[in-house]
Design an enzyme around this catalytic site. Structure first.
Site, PDB file in Angstrom:
ATOM      1  N   GLU A   1       0.789  -1.226   0.000  1.00 22.41           N
ATOM      2  CA  GLU A   1       0.000   0.000   0.000  1.00 22.41           C
ATOM      3  C   GLU A   1       0.825   1.282   0.000  1.00 22.41           C
ATOM      4  O   GLU A   1       0.535   2.211   0.759  1.00 22.41           O
ATOM      5  CB  GLU A   1      -0.918  -0.026   1.221  1.00 22.41           C
ATOM      6  CG  GLU A   1      -0.215   0.026   2.599  1.00 22.41           C
ATOM      7  CD  GLU A   1       0.182  -1.325   3.189  1.00 22.41           C
ATOM      8  OE1 GLU A   1       0.352  -2.279   2.410  1.00 22.41           O
ATOM      9  OE2 GLU A   1       0.328  -1.411   4.417  1.00 22.41           O
TER      10      GLU A   1
ATOM     11  N   HIS B   1      -8.117  -3.930  -1.076  1.00 24.06           N
ATOM     12  CA  HIS B   1      -7.340  -4.063   0.163  1.00 24.06           C
ATOM     13  C   HIS B   1      -6.280  -2.955   0.270  1.00 24.06           C
ATOM     14  O   HIS B   1      -6.218  -2.237   1.266  1.00 24.06           O
ATOM     15  CB  HIS B   1      -6.681  -5.448   0.208  1.00 24.06           C
ATOM     16  CG  HIS B   1      -5.829  -5.676   1.412  1.00 24.06           C
ATOM     17  ND1 HIS B   1      -6.287  -6.338   2.525  1.00 24.06           N
ATOM     18  CD2 HIS B   1      -4.554  -5.307   1.699  1.00 24.06           C
ATOM     19  CE1 HIS B   1      -5.325  -6.367   3.438  1.00 24.06           C
ATOM     20  NE2 HIS B   1      -4.258  -5.763   2.955  1.00 24.06           N
ATOM     21  N   GLU B   2      -5.475  -2.821  -0.760  1.00 27.73           N
ATOM     22  CA  GLU B   2      -4.393  -1.820  -0.697  1.00 27.73           C
ATOM     23  C   GLU B   2      -4.968  -0.411  -0.617  1.00 27.73           C
ATOM     24  O   GLU B   2      -4.438   0.452   0.089  1.00 27.73           O
ATOM     25  CB  GLU B   2      -3.437  -1.967  -1.886  1.00 27.73           C
ATOM     26  CG  GLU B   2      -2.834  -3.373  -2.077  1.00 27.73           C
ATOM     27  CD  GLU B   2      -2.270  -4.020  -0.820  1.00 27.73           C
ATOM     28  OE1 GLU B   2      -1.904  -3.295   0.127  1.00 27.73           O
ATOM     29  OE2 GLU B   2      -2.220  -5.268  -0.775  1.00 27.73           O
TER      30      GLU B   2
ATOM     31  N   HIS C   1      -5.963   0.540   2.869  1.00 25.03           N
ATOM     32  CA  HIS C   1      -4.841   0.971   3.713  1.00 25.03           C
ATOM     33  C   HIS C   1      -4.655   2.492   3.686  1.00 25.03           C
ATOM     34  O   HIS C   1      -3.975   3.044   4.559  1.00 25.03           O
ATOM     35  CB  HIS C   1      -3.540   0.320   3.254  1.00 25.03           C
ATOM     36  CG  HIS C   1      -3.279  -1.047   3.832  1.00 25.03           C
ATOM     37  ND1 HIS C   1      -3.232  -1.280   5.182  1.00 25.03           N
ATOM     38  CD2 HIS C   1      -3.019  -2.236   3.232  1.00 25.03           C
ATOM     39  CE1 HIS C   1      -2.954  -2.573   5.391  1.00 25.03           C
ATOM     40  NE2 HIS C   1      -2.830  -3.169   4.214  1.00 25.03           N
TER      41      HIS C   1
ATOM     42  N   GLU D   1      -3.733  -4.486   9.435  1.00 25.95           N
ATOM     43  CA  GLU D   1      -4.243  -5.489   8.489  1.00 25.95           C
ATOM     44  C   GLU D   1      -5.666  -5.961   8.794  1.00 25.95           C
ATOM     45  O   GLU D   1      -6.421  -6.275   7.878  1.00 25.95           O
ATOM     46  CB  GLU D   1      -3.275  -6.668   8.407  1.00 25.95           C
ATOM     47  CG  GLU D   1      -1.887  -6.298   7.860  1.00 25.95           C
ATOM     48  CD  GLU D   1      -1.896  -5.694   6.462  1.00 25.95           C
ATOM     49  OE1 GLU D   1      -2.905  -5.833   5.736  1.00 25.95           O
ATOM     50  OE2 GLU D   1      -0.890  -5.058   6.083  1.00 25.95           O
TER      51      GLU D   1
ATOM     52  N   ASP E   1       8.207 -10.015  10.484  1.00 28.24           N
ATOM     53  CA  ASP E   1       7.627 -10.810   9.421  1.00 28.24           C
ATOM     54  C   ASP E   1       6.796 -11.982   9.972  1.00 28.24           C
ATOM     55  O   ASP E   1       5.842 -12.429   9.358  1.00 28.24           O
ATOM     56  CB  ASP E   1       8.791 -11.369   8.595  1.00 28.24           C
ATOM     57  CG  ASP E   1       8.388 -11.609   7.164  1.00 28.24           C
ATOM     58  OD1 ASP E   1       7.625 -10.786   6.644  1.00 28.24           O
ATOM     59  OD2 ASP E   1       8.832 -12.619   6.592  1.00 28.24           O
TER      60      ASP E   1
ATOM     61  N   TYR F   1      -4.860 -10.506   9.836  1.00 26.86           N
ATOM     62  CA  TYR F   1      -5.782 -10.178   8.747  1.00 26.86           C
ATOM     63  C   TYR F   1      -7.213 -10.616   9.061  1.00 26.86           C
ATOM     64  O   TYR F   1      -8.119  -9.805   9.173  1.00 26.86           O
ATOM     65  CB  TYR F   1      -5.328 -10.861   7.450  1.00 26.86           C
ATOM     66  CG  TYR F   1      -4.078 -10.270   6.850  1.00 26.86           C
ATOM     67  CD1 TYR F   1      -2.819 -10.585   7.355  1.00 26.86           C
ATOM     68  CD2 TYR F   1      -4.132  -9.393   5.779  1.00 26.86           C
ATOM     69  CE1 TYR F   1      -1.665 -10.047   6.805  1.00 26.86           C
ATOM     70  CE2 TYR F   1      -2.987  -8.845   5.217  1.00 26.86           C
ATOM     71  CZ  TYR F   1      -1.752  -9.171   5.730  1.00 26.86           C
ATOM     72  OH  TYR F   1      -0.618  -8.626   5.194  1.00 26.86           O
TER      73      TYR F   1
HETATM   74  N1  BES Z   1       0.954  -4.432   3.822  1.00 26.85           N
HETATM   75  C1  BES Z   1       0.729  -5.715   3.285  1.00 26.85           C
HETATM   76  C2  BES Z   1       1.978  -6.407   2.812  1.00 26.85           C
HETATM   77  C3  BES Z   1       3.046  -6.602   3.874  1.00 26.85           C
HETATM   78  C4  BES Z   1       2.738  -6.896   5.188  1.00 26.85           C
HETATM   79  C5  BES Z   1       4.369  -6.531   3.512  1.00 26.85           C
HETATM   80  C6  BES Z   1       3.743  -7.064   6.133  1.00 26.85           C
HETATM   81  C7  BES Z   1       5.373  -6.687   4.449  1.00 26.85           C
HETATM   82  C8  BES Z   1       5.062  -6.954   5.764  1.00 26.85           C
HETATM   83  C9  BES Z   1      -0.282  -5.678   2.142  1.00 26.85           C
HETATM   84  O1  BES Z   1      -1.299  -4.755   2.328  1.00 26.85           O
HETATM   85  C10 BES Z   1      -0.931  -7.015   2.095  1.00 26.85           C
HETATM   86  O2  BES Z   1      -1.552  -7.375   3.058  1.00 26.85           O
HETATM   87  N2  BES Z   1      -0.793  -7.729   0.985  1.00 26.85           N
HETATM   88  C11 BES Z   1      -1.363  -9.038   0.816  1.00 26.85           C
HETATM   89  C12 BES Z   1      -2.577  -8.990  -0.068  1.00 26.85           C
HETATM   90  C13 BES Z   1      -3.861  -8.748   0.617  1.00 26.85           C
HETATM   91  C14 BES Z   1      -5.004  -8.782  -0.376  1.00 26.85           C
HETATM   92  C15 BES Z   1      -4.137  -9.707   1.741  1.00 26.85           C
HETATM   93  C16 BES Z   1      -0.357  -9.915   0.105  1.00 26.85           C
HETATM   94  O3  BES Z   1       0.623  -9.386  -0.401  1.00 26.85           O
HETATM   95  O4  BES Z   1      -0.560 -11.115   0.057  1.00 26.85           O
HETATM   96 ZN    ZN Z   2      -2.560  -5.240   3.916  1.00 23.00          ZN
END
Ligand code: BES
Ligand code: ZN
Length: 636
Positions: A300, A324-325, A328, A347, A406, A414
């Site tokens: 995002e 989703h993005e 954010h 999330e 991580d 989520y």
């Molecule tokens: N912000 C996240 C990606 C992220 C989280 C990167 C933690 C690094 C550390 C992003 O918004 C996200 O959640 N992406 C998901 C997709 C979403 C539709 C659930 C993904 O990349 O799978």
């Molecule tokens: Zn996210």
């Protein structure tokens, strides 16, 4: 946009001082003079109570030959009267010099011992009055945020670079205080080889770029203060297509039209989100579609979401990722988790809002399908990966001290997070909850948020009205206790019930061609595949495959589910496609489970190792890190 000018903040603070004293709020914010008050962030070395970065100005040149970003970062800082040093986060950076910006006066600095996850603290001694520091530096091969792509890894045949800051990787390409509570505005001058275009999570001041000594220079600035994990850069052979008045897509030329078509409903999503949660505060909302090695589905980055091309299904069926993005832009970018232990605030809220946007644009039935898929995924992750409903890994507020943030990126943040908000909505009613959320975003815009602060705000601004609501919701159980509380409202999608029925019929022996699959969306297919028994005879798999052409599926999510089933049954006819899928894209969500599934058997592990040996150099450090662990890969 509401730039939070430092001087302005200070004036407000002094104006408020007598009031604060009068009501007895002599908190340490007043003593240190730095606002807002921040909880300790175990993932940053920043000495935020003494000195904070308020603005980052980058002047960097991207050298694709040596694969380095090199130049300067000039930091505007705010500091307490008694401060004598500022501590920044760095990891794998080569620091060349530190001086006072403008005068060039050299400053004393030291780098502390490296920690493999946190990196090294850069401590800079501050002479009285110094507030602008210039750091000359370059990135190294250890810059985990940055992926440099060879022409062979892009569709245009041009090289490409992108960064991924979240959670704590910004420090691998920018020396700054890399903590989500320390908001910073930023500006940048980025010099790239002629013919390439640079884009950032900021306003572009030079849309065409400026030619300088045979290279091209782009300038950017973002006046809204953001957590540093949202500073992002992309460089490549990029074209732009408008989608709506405030929305558009950037991608390599051969992808950009497909992307614009896939995301045609972006403007409607933006309007739906504003209708629910108030004005979009970032100006434009564009999406950069990256080459396939991008390790996430989406990121995002403000004004410019970064996205994987694996959502270009051709039928717009995977665009909830854009919802989703976009969500954010409120939850995460506007009101931000103060530390990574509060990640669910980013999330969980976003997953809830994503579903509300999808409901507004695509209708109730469609949104229920998506929500149920999320809920089912949550349950299987709790049961199969997180150690069950009693496991400490299933609480919303995780203490991630001493761990890589991580590790908090699970379905708990989520989907359990979203289920919590759904529970509140269910108890207090949608209208009241919508008004509450809108006020929450307005109240805390451009501020960090902790779990406790949210719980207090929820209590005082919503639940206080009716004590029965507290009892019906039990917020503290949701946040601090493991499992999925029994007061979660059930989700049921009729369409998915029908899809599961077809899976049962198939399992009971109905020929594939007789299944009632006409008109199914991607989501019904996914639920169907997930509902099949894990072990199926090869002739049944072959029947499914030849009837529905699953091995040839151009839909990444469907192909992924099918390949998992193929691995579980050692169904060889799908293995060419499996190898192809593992080598042509680098999205961790797809890679990790497939390698894990393979690694579960001896024959599979041998294949996994063989494929990984070739594919590993093409993967982003983030994906590599995870799969190295899955396969116990050595150091190289
Ligand atoms: N912000 C996240 C990606 C992220 C989280 C990167 C933690 C690094 C550390 C992003 O918004 C996200 O959640 N992406 C998901 C997709 C979403 C539709 C659930 C993904 O990349 O799978
Ligand atoms: Zn996210």
């Amino acid at each position: 946009m509401r730039p939070m000018n430092r001087r302005h903040t200070m004036n407000v603070r002094f104006a408020l001082l007598p009031v604060l004293l009068a009501v007895g709020l002599t908190a340490c914010t007043v003593e240190t003079g730095l606002e807002p008050e921040l909880p300790r962030d175990p993932h940053s070395y920043a000495n935020a109570e003494e000195a904070r970065v308020a603005h980052v100005a980058l002047d960097l040149t991207a050298d694709f030959e040596t694969r380095t970003l090199a130049g300067t970062a000039t930091l505007d800082i705010v500091r307490t009267a008694g401060s004598s040093a500022i501590v920044l986060d760095t990891r794998a950076l080569e620091i060349e010099a530190v001086r006072v910006a403008g005068t060039g006066e050299p400053l004393e600095w030291t780098l502390g011992e490296p920690d493999p996850v946190l990196g090294r603290p850069l401590r800079i001694m501050l002479p009285p009055g110094a507030e602008h520091l210039e750091i000359a530096y370059r990135t190294t091969d250890g810059a985990a945020a940055v992926q440099w792509l060879d022409p062979a890894q892009t569709s245009s045949g041009a090289p490409f670079l992108f960064t991924q800051g979240q959670a704590i990787l910004t420090r691998t390409w920018i020396p700054t205080q890399d903590s989500p509570g320390i908001r910073q505005t930023y500006s940048a001058t980025i010099t790239v080889p002629e013919g390439l275009v640079a884009v950032m999570s900021a306003e572009t001041l030079t849309p065409e770029g400026e030619s300088v000594d045979g290279q091209t220079r782009y300038a950017f600035r973002l006046d809204a203060p953001i957590p540093p994990y949202l500073i992002a850069l992309g460089i490549g052979d990029l074209s732009f297509r408008e989608v709506g008045p405030r929305t558009g897509v950037w991608a390599e030329p051969s992808v950009v039209d497909a992307a614009a078509d896939e995301f045609a409903e972006m403007e409607a999503m933006l309007e739906a989100a504003e209708e629910l949660y108030g004005p979009y505060r970032w100006g434009r909302y564009d999406v950069l579609v990256l080459p396939p090695s991008f390790p996430f589905g989406g990121m995002e980055n403000p004004r410019l979401t970064f996205a994987t091309p694996t959502i270009l299904a051709g039928d717009r069926s995977l665009v909830s990722l854009i919802a989703h993005e976009l969500a954010h832009s409120w939850s995460g970018n506007l009101v931000t988790n103060a530390t990574w232990s509060d990640f669910w605030l980013n999330e969980g809220f976003t997953t809830y809002i994503e579903n509300r946007i999808m409901e507004a644009v695509y209708g109730e039935a469609y949104a229920r399908m998506l929500e149920q898929l999320g809920r089912t995924g949550l349950r299987s992750e709790i049961e199969d990966e997180l150690g069950g409903y009693e496991s400490g890994e299933t609480v919303l507020h995780l203490d991630l001290t001493g761990r890589d943030p991580d590790e908090g990126m699970t379905a708990i943040a989520y989907d359990k997070g979203a289920a919590f908000l759904r529970t509140i909505e269910h108890v207090v009613g949608r209208e009241r909850f919508d008004a509450f959320l809108r006020r929450y975003f307005d109240t805390f815009a451009f501020q960090p948020m902790t779990t406790e602060k949210f719980l207090a705000y929820l209590d005082e601004n919503l639940l206080e009205e009716n004590p029965e609501w507290r009892e019906a919701i039990r917020p503290r159980q949701w946040v601090y206790e493991p499992g999925l509380p029994e007061n979660v409202p059930p989700v049921e999608s009729e369409a998915l019930v029908l899809a599961a029925e077809q899976a049962d019929r198939f399992a009971a022996g109905t020929p594939a061609a007789e299944l009632a699959t006409a008109g199914w969306s991607t989501h019904e297919w996914l639920h169907f595949l997930q509902s099949l028994p894990r072990d199926l005879p090869h002739d049944r798999l072959r029947a499914l495959d030849s009837t529905f052409e699953l091995t040839q599926s151009g839909n990444s999510e469907i192909l992924f589910e099918w390949l998992r089933l193929a691995i579980a049954n050692r169904y060889e006819p799908a293995f060419v496609a499996l190898e192809d899928f593992l080598t042509r894209q680098g999205r961790r969500k797809f890679l990790r489970p497939l390698y894990q599934d393979l690694a579960a058997t001896e024959w599979g592990r041998a294949r996994a190792v063989e494929i990984y040996r070739d594919a590993r150099p093409m993967y982003h450090a983030i994906s590599r890190n995870s799969i190295d662990e899955t396969l116990d890969w050595g150091d190289d």
